[in-house]
Design a protein around this motif. Sequence first.
Motif, PDB file in Angstrom:
ATOM      1  N   TYR A 406       1.024  -1.311   0.217  1.00 19.18           N
ATOM      2  CA  TYR A 406      -0.316   0.135   0.067  1.00 19.18           C
ATOM      3  C   TYR A 406       0.656   1.139   0.070  1.00 19.18           C
ATOM      4  O   TYR A 406       1.313   1.238   0.723  1.00 19.18           O
ATOM      5  N   ASN A 407       0.687   2.109  -1.165  1.00 26.18           N
ATOM      6  CA  ASN A 407       1.695   3.226  -0.971  1.00 26.18           C
ATOM      7  C   ASN A 407       0.795   4.501  -1.053  1.00 26.18           C
ATOM      8  O   ASN A 407      -0.458   4.872  -1.705  1.00 26.18           O
ATOM      9  N   VAL A 408       1.279   5.767  -0.142  1.00 24.07           N
ATOM     10  CA  VAL A 408       0.306   6.978  -0.511  1.00 24.07           C
ATOM     11  C   VAL A 408       1.770   8.149  -0.874  1.00 24.07           C
ATOM     12  O   VAL A 408       2.863   7.760  -0.404  1.00 24.07           O
ATOM     13  N   ASN A 409       1.654   8.649  -1.817  1.00 23.10           N
ATOM     14  CA  ASN A 409       3.421   9.818  -2.369  1.00 23.10           C
ATOM     15  C   ASN A 409       2.185  11.457  -2.905  1.00 23.10           C
ATOM     16  O   ASN A 409       1.537  11.153  -3.479  1.00 23.10           O
ATOM     17  N   SER A 410       2.854  12.091  -2.078  1.00 26.69           N
ATOM     18  CA  SER A 410       2.353  12.995  -2.223  1.00 26.69           C
ATOM     19  C   SER A 410       2.837  14.707  -1.835  1.00 26.69           C
ATOM     20  O   SER A 410       4.834  14.354  -1.649  1.00 26.69           O
ATOM     21  N   LYS A 411       2.831  15.618  -2.725  1.00 25.51           N
ATOM     22  CA  LYS A 411       4.215  16.371  -3.276  1.00 25.51           C
ATOM     23  C   LYS A 411       3.233  18.162  -3.110  1.00 25.51           C
ATOM     24  O   LYS A 411       2.669  17.940  -3.782  1.00 25.51           O
ATOM     25  N   MET A 426       6.112  13.726   0.536  1.00 19.71           N
ATOM     26  CA  MET A 426       6.308  12.478   1.464  1.00 19.71           C
ATOM     27  C   MET A 426       5.324  11.601   1.117  1.00 19.71           C
ATOM     28  O   MET A 426       4.673  11.718   0.842  1.00 19.71           O
ATOM     29  N   GLU A 427       6.374  10.157   1.258  1.00 21.40           N
ATOM     30  CA  GLU A 427       5.876   9.099   0.756  1.00 21.40           C
ATOM     31  C   GLU A 427       6.020   8.077   2.058  1.00 21.40           C
ATOM     32  O   GLU A 427       6.189   8.628   3.256  1.00 21.40           O
ATOM     33  N   ALA A 428       4.888   7.342   2.025  1.00 16.50           N
ATOM     34  CA  ALA A 428       4.550   6.050   2.897  1.00 16.50           C
ATOM     35  C   ALA A 428       4.323   5.073   2.857  1.00 16.50           C
ATOM     36  O   ALA A 428       3.896   5.198   1.748  1.00 16.50           O
ATOM     37  N   ALA A 429       4.621   3.937   3.007  1.00 13.43           N
ATOM     38  CA  ALA A 429       3.956   2.066   2.238  1.00 13.43           C
ATOM     39  C   ALA A 429       4.274   1.909   3.503  1.00 13.43           C
ATOM     40  O   ALA A 429       4.576   1.452   4.313  1.00 13.43           O
ATOM     41  N   ARG A 430       3.471   0.443   2.957  1.00 17.36           N
ATOM     42  CA  ARG A 430       3.335  -0.746   4.143  1.00 17.36           C
ATOM     43  C   ARG A 430       3.266  -1.912   3.159  1.00 17.36           C
ATOM     44  O   ARG A 430       3.077  -1.867   2.006  1.00 17.36           O
ATOM     45  N   GLN A 431       4.893  -3.191   3.496  1.00 21.65           N
ATOM     46  CA  GLN A 431       4.338  -3.741   3.031  1.00 21.65           C
ATOM     47  C   GLN A 431       4.114  -5.280   3.868  1.00 21.65           C
ATOM     48  O   GLN A 431       4.156  -5.354   4.741  1.00 21.65           O
ATOM     49  N   GLU A 432       3.020  -5.680   3.079  1.00 22.95           N
ATOM     50  CA  GLU A 432       3.059  -7.129   3.986  1.00 22.95           C
ATOM     51  C   GLU A 432       3.328  -8.637   3.013  1.00 22.95           C
ATOM     52  O   GLU A 432       3.216  -8.591   1.609  1.00 22.95           O
TER      53      GLU A 432
END
Length: 625
Positions: A406-411, A426-432
């Motif tokens: 799951y990714n979220v990216n904002s600039k 800002m960049e954030a990710a969740r990996q499973e």
Amino acid sequence: MNELLSKFRKCGIALTAVFLLTQMTAAAQGTLLTGKVTDTDGTPVIGAGIISMQKKASGTTSDLDGKFSFKVPAGTESVLFSSVGMKDVVYKIVPGKTENITIVMEWESTQLDQVVVTGYAQTTVKRITGSVAVISSDKFEAKAISSVDALMQGEVAGVAVSATSGQPGTQSRIRIRGANNLSGTSQPLWVVDGVPMQSDSPSLSSEQLATGGFDDIFVNGIGNINPNDIESITILKDAAAAAIYGSRAANGVIVVTTKKGEAGKMRINYNNTFTMSIKPQRTLNLMNSAEKLAWEDELWNEFSADKYEESLTDNTIVYPVVGIVGQIRAGLGDFAKYKGDTAAQDACIASLRENDTNWYNLLFRNAFSQGHHLSLSGGSEKNTYYVALGVNDEDGMLIHNSYRRYNVNSKMTLKPVDWVRIDIGMEAARQESRMPYSSVDPFRYAYFSNPYEKAYNEDGSYAADNTWFTLGYYNGRGVEQVMPKNGFSLLRELDSNYSSTKNTNGTFRAQVDFKIAEPLHFVGLASYSFANNSTDKIVDKDTYTAFRDRLGSDDRSQTNLYGSISQNRTNRNSYVVRGHFAFNKTFLERHTVNILAGAELRGSDANTIFTKRYNYDPKTGTTSL
């Protein structure tokens, strides 16, 4: 006199015919075209393609010095010279001008003006002195690829990208111009939007690695970035990269630039990908159960039956035990009850013919994967924005294997005044990831296991494999293995044992560009990154893996059974603070002066906690011995 003139005329006609015939023969045989291919600066062009315009099946290439020798086929009027990034040249064949010619090729302006991002600054191909390669988004935006490293596969000369595992989510091995050392890492340095990725984890001891409890699937690389958010990838391949990033760039640098918003009305973009991977197939025409049993019985009768009879009175006699037929005929292991009873042996072998197990169908599956990406961008001349959300769902071909991201990216870019630009991102990710675990390789087992081995008993329980671990011992190739009472079943291993890995990471960055006096700028950047990685490996007490992983005091017991849980927790934090002055000025449209001076402060902190507990109960989450 007239007779003499007549003879001269006949001789002249004959000479003319011979001359024309010679020319026609030469034309039929073709012309040898030799020379050299250079660019406008006189530098040899290596590997330039040279083909006949009329006979395109014939051609050659220039060598390391730009030289070539091409036997032009008959009927050729012109020859085409071509090279990547350069304009094509058509050379018209002129008699007498086919030796030692010089072909001058010009660079395509689009290639020379292509933007190169080094992480600290931007320049163009014609102004950079090092070896670089640029992959723009138009080359991969139509590809159904879920990872960034896979985008570069086969795209850049000198960059080798190879998969290390079939497990979804694993990072590929990347080598830029080969491996540079024998013992250390050869991974390149990743730089995302000017920020070097400092993702190294503390090393674990050999005891911790031996337990198999540490899974570094999400530790290295930039698997947390969605490929749909990438604008371009620049690869710095030579020593010039070390002049910018120091010893960290010894294995090359991969600079990733992500997308930004553009002025205008809001743009909403959504794309998705669906892929299907076909499970491995048993391609070779191997024996079925009936054929394999008949072959084993034939080998027993020819090589083992007589020696077996002799061994009943002389224990020094040895005989080969071939497959399950050899175990049944000799009354070994679980088949001791059939010893000496030929009718019961034949009935047991006949019952096995009814089993014809295709282990590929049981252990593997067709894997379905999907990816979704939604982005919103827009703004005005004073400020722009870019926001993106991404979801990737991948199934592995091995049963119970899965991967989610799951990714979220904002600039946001702000220009409050003409001489100031502020970039915030800002960049954030969740990996499973979930991976079934077994000490036996599933692919090797699916190929070499016997088709007469059952997967399940009649009551639905797991059937034990009677040949995988026993044949080596019965034929003198190892010591006897103590087996659990329920035996070994690979399906039980994959259904009950698994490794679960979760990773959460994020990066926050801010950059300010002050235009002091054109062309002098000051650029300041600050970023903070974090990553939390957790791995749990569960081994069920009823599996062969748990049976072999018990304490030394229980090594020979078949009753004292217990499982285990191995846990690994890794936390990383890093920051980068950088400021530099940049001066870039072009004089007389040909001479460029580029000066960069500044300082960088960076730091990182990482810690790892590893534990392993026995007699783990997955229902209560408790352990005890």
